[in-house]
Design a protein around this motif. Structure first.
Motif, PDB file in Angstrom:
ATOM      1  N   ARG A 151       0.814  -1.213   0.000  1.00 26.21           N
ATOM      2  CA  ARG A 151       0.000   0.000   0.000  1.00 26.21           C
ATOM      3  C   ARG A 151       0.849   1.265   0.000  1.00 26.21           C
ATOM      4  O   ARG A 151       0.435   2.287  -0.557  1.00 26.21           O
ATOM      5  CB  ARG A 151      -0.939  -0.008   1.205  1.00 26.21           C
ATOM      6  CG  ARG A 151      -1.937   1.146   1.170  1.00 26.21           C
ATOM      7  CD  ARG A 151      -3.089   0.931   2.113  1.00 26.21           C
ATOM      8  NE  ARG A 151      -4.049   2.022   2.051  1.00 26.21           N
ATOM      9  CZ  ARG A 151      -5.213   2.050   2.681  1.00 26.21           C
ATOM     10  NH1 ARG A 151      -5.571   1.021   3.443  1.00 26.21           N
ATOM     11  NH2 ARG A 151      -6.030   3.081   2.567  1.00 26.21           N
ATOM     12  N   GLU A 177      -0.057   4.110  -2.705  1.00 28.23           N
ATOM     13  CA  GLU A 177      -0.528   5.434  -2.314  1.00 28.23           C
ATOM     14  C   GLU A 177       0.433   6.542  -2.754  1.00 28.23           C
ATOM     15  O   GLU A 177       0.003   7.621  -3.162  1.00 28.23           O
ATOM     16  CB  GLU A 177      -0.733   5.498  -0.794  1.00 28.23           C
ATOM     17  CG  GLU A 177      -1.821   4.566  -0.261  1.00 28.23           C
ATOM     18  CD  GLU A 177      -3.224   4.993  -0.657  1.00 28.23           C
ATOM     19  OE1 GLU A 177      -3.381   5.952  -1.433  1.00 28.23           O
ATOM     20  OE2 GLU A 177      -4.190   4.350  -0.182  1.00 28.23           O
ATOM     21  N   GLU A 230      -6.871   0.772  13.591  1.00 30.15           N
ATOM     22  CA  GLU A 230      -5.836   1.040  12.592  1.00 30.15           C
ATOM     23  C   GLU A 230      -6.327   2.142  11.664  1.00 30.15           C
ATOM     24  O   GLU A 230      -7.425   2.067  11.119  1.00 30.15           O
ATOM     25  CB  GLU A 230      -5.534  -0.232  11.809  1.00 30.15           C
ATOM     26  CG  GLU A 230      -4.373  -0.100  10.834  1.00 30.15           C
ATOM     27  CD  GLU A 230      -3.996  -1.450  10.242  1.00 30.15           C
ATOM     28  OE1 GLU A 230      -3.322  -2.233  10.932  1.00 30.15           O
ATOM     29  OE2 GLU A 230      -4.410  -1.721   9.103  1.00 30.15           O
ATOM     30  N   HIS A 253      -5.471   4.535   8.306  1.00 27.98           N
ATOM     31  CA  HIS A 253      -4.687   4.784   7.090  1.00 27.98           C
ATOM     32  C   HIS A 253      -5.066   6.180   6.597  1.00 27.98           C
ATOM     33  O   HIS A 253      -6.245   6.459   6.356  1.00 27.98           O
ATOM     34  CB  HIS A 253      -4.998   3.736   6.022  1.00 27.98           C
ATOM     35  CG  HIS A 253      -4.628   2.347   6.426  1.00 27.98           C
ATOM     36  ND1 HIS A 253      -3.420   1.774   6.100  1.00 27.98           N
ATOM     37  CD2 HIS A 253      -5.306   1.422   7.154  1.00 27.98           C
ATOM     38  CE1 HIS A 253      -3.370   0.555   6.598  1.00 27.98           C
ATOM     39  NE2 HIS A 253      -4.494   0.319   7.244  1.00 27.98           N
ATOM     40  N   TYR A 258       1.677   9.354   3.020  1.00 26.09           N
ATOM     41  CA  TYR A 258       0.816   8.242   3.399  1.00 26.09           C
ATOM     42  C   TYR A 258       1.215   7.846   4.815  1.00 26.09           C
ATOM     43  O   TYR A 258       2.407   7.694   5.114  1.00 26.09           O
ATOM     44  CB  TYR A 258       0.982   7.050   2.465  1.00 26.09           C
ATOM     45  CG  TYR A 258       0.377   5.776   3.032  1.00 26.09           C
ATOM     46  CD1 TYR A 258      -0.990   5.679   3.247  1.00 26.09           C
ATOM     47  CD2 TYR A 258       1.188   4.693   3.382  1.00 26.09           C
ATOM     48  CE1 TYR A 258      -1.544   4.528   3.786  1.00 26.09           C
ATOM     49  CE2 TYR A 258       0.642   3.544   3.918  1.00 26.09           C
ATOM     50  CZ  TYR A 258      -0.721   3.464   4.125  1.00 26.09           C
ATOM     51  OH  TYR A 258      -1.269   2.338   4.673  1.00 26.09           O
ATOM     52  N   ARG A 289       0.244   5.355   8.354  1.00 24.87           N
ATOM     53  CA  ARG A 289      -0.478   4.225   8.930  1.00 24.87           C
ATOM     54  C   ARG A 289      -0.299   4.278  10.441  1.00 24.87           C
ATOM     55  O   ARG A 289       0.825   4.297  10.948  1.00 24.87           O
ATOM     56  CB  ARG A 289       0.065   2.906   8.384  1.00 24.87           C
ATOM     57  CG  ARG A 289      -0.616   1.660   8.918  1.00 24.87           C
ATOM     58  CD  ARG A 289      -0.165   0.418   8.174  1.00 24.87           C
ATOM     59  NE  ARG A 289       1.283   0.266   8.194  1.00 24.87           N
ATOM     60  CZ  ARG A 289       2.024   0.075   7.109  1.00 24.87           C
ATOM     61  NH1 ARG A 289       1.463   0.030   5.924  1.00 24.87           N
ATOM     62  NH2 ARG A 289       3.330  -0.060   7.209  1.00 24.87           N
TER      63      ARG A 289
END
Length: 328
Positions: A195, A199, A293, A295, A308, A310
């Motif tokens: 990811r 992203e 979680e 994102h 990006y 997380r």
């Protein structure tokens, strides 16, 4: 398996169910449970724990990560003990921070085995109602401030502040309390995978900056976040400075703005789940505590992705609140 006379589980991991043959767990899930159980056992073996603590942890983990529970486990004496303790906690006989009776005392009070009493404590632990302190016993979970998270947390006026507002468990809509925030961080060049690569719009394996932080509020770990940036966007900036604390004087968004990459839009995805064994240790989580979680993708006004991130948040320390116009 622990004997009743055991005083420590050093070198004696909790007894394992045969997960690989447990019919109520699908094949792929069984493999995941076996891996997580092995990691958990290694963690337990590294600590000097009492018999009661070992038994409670064993049962809590088995219940949480796929133990095949019979109908009796939901209606038997362990559930009756758990219900009585839960009622005593609700009406204040055991206030936040209070120590519960030991497994030995509960077994004697209810005329059941210590294993049954430990199952009752494990049920409350799985719910997040209590916490187990190694070598000490089970305690009612302390009340703690809850931080509301909404779109306003990204306001430009807040970029330079490290103080946040939180609310008490008893009155989440009442007057907020102030909490001082802090963070540790590790900054590394890492290959973009999965990811992260998608992203940021780079080829898998492209080296990108990872800025991983562990956040605390008034000394309590609340969440961890890893942010990823393309090298051409942040090379040579305070964003890639590994010293603890905020990046520069205004944080990463202020730095990106100075470079002509002002964040104008945010996209967030949230999902709740149980923590991994590593997250239990890193976030100092009690048994039964889930995580959320997050994102997050930050974009410029013209749609360019500039970050990006997380994050993994301790669920009971946060709530998400949004106000928005209804689209056509």
């Amino acid at each position: 398996m622990h004997s009743r006379g055991a005083t420590s589980c050093q070198g004696k991991p909790p007894a394992k169910r045969t997960y690989a043959t447990c019919g109520c767990i699908p094949g792929k899930a069984r493999e995941s449970v076996v891996r997580q159980k092995a990691s958990y056992d290694a963690w337990v073996m590294s600590r000097e724990l009492s018999y009661d603590t070992c038994k409670i942890l064993e049962l809590a983990y088995d219940n949480c990560y796929g133990g095949c529970m019979s109908p009796e486990s939901q209606t038997g004496p362990a559930t009756r003990i758990a219900n009585d303790l839960r009622a005593a906690i609700a009406d204040g006989r055991f206030p936040p921070g209070a120590k519960l009776p030991t497994v030995r005392d509960l077994a004697a009070q209810y005329d059941v085995s210590r294993n049954t009493a430990a199952k009752a404590i494990a049920q409350l632990g799985n719910e997040g109602t209590i916490v187990t302190r190694y070598g000490s016993g089970a305690y009612v979970r302390d009340a703690h401030p809850v931080r509301k998270l909404g779109a306003d947390r990204y306001a430009r006026s807040r970029w330079a502040t490290t103080v946040v507002e939180a609310f008490t468990d008893e009155d989440p809509e009442g007057a907020p309390v102030q909490q001082q925030g802090d963070q540790t961080q590790t900054v590394l060049l890492v290959p973009a995978e999965g990811r992260v690569a998608r992203e940021l719009g780079v080829e898998p394996g492209t080296m990108v900056w990872e800025r991983a932080r562990t956040m605390t509020r008034d000394g309590q770990t609340t969440h961890k976040v890893a942010s990823y940036y393309r090298r051409e966007d942040v090379d040579g900036t305070p964003i890639v400075d590994s010293r603890p604390g905020m990046a520069g004087r205004g944080g990463s968004f202020a730095i990106l703005t100075e470079r002509g990459l002002a964040p104008a839009k945010m996209r967030e995805d949230l999902n709740a789940r149980m923590p991994t064994p590593d997250e239990v240790v890193e976030l100092d989580l009690p048994a039964g505590e889930p995580v959320v979680e997050l994102h997050r993708v930050a974009l410029t006004a013209d749609g360019k992705v500039i970050e990006y991130a997380r994050g993994v948040h301790v669920a009971r320390r946060f709530s998400w609140s949004y106000e928005f116009d209804i689209p056509d």
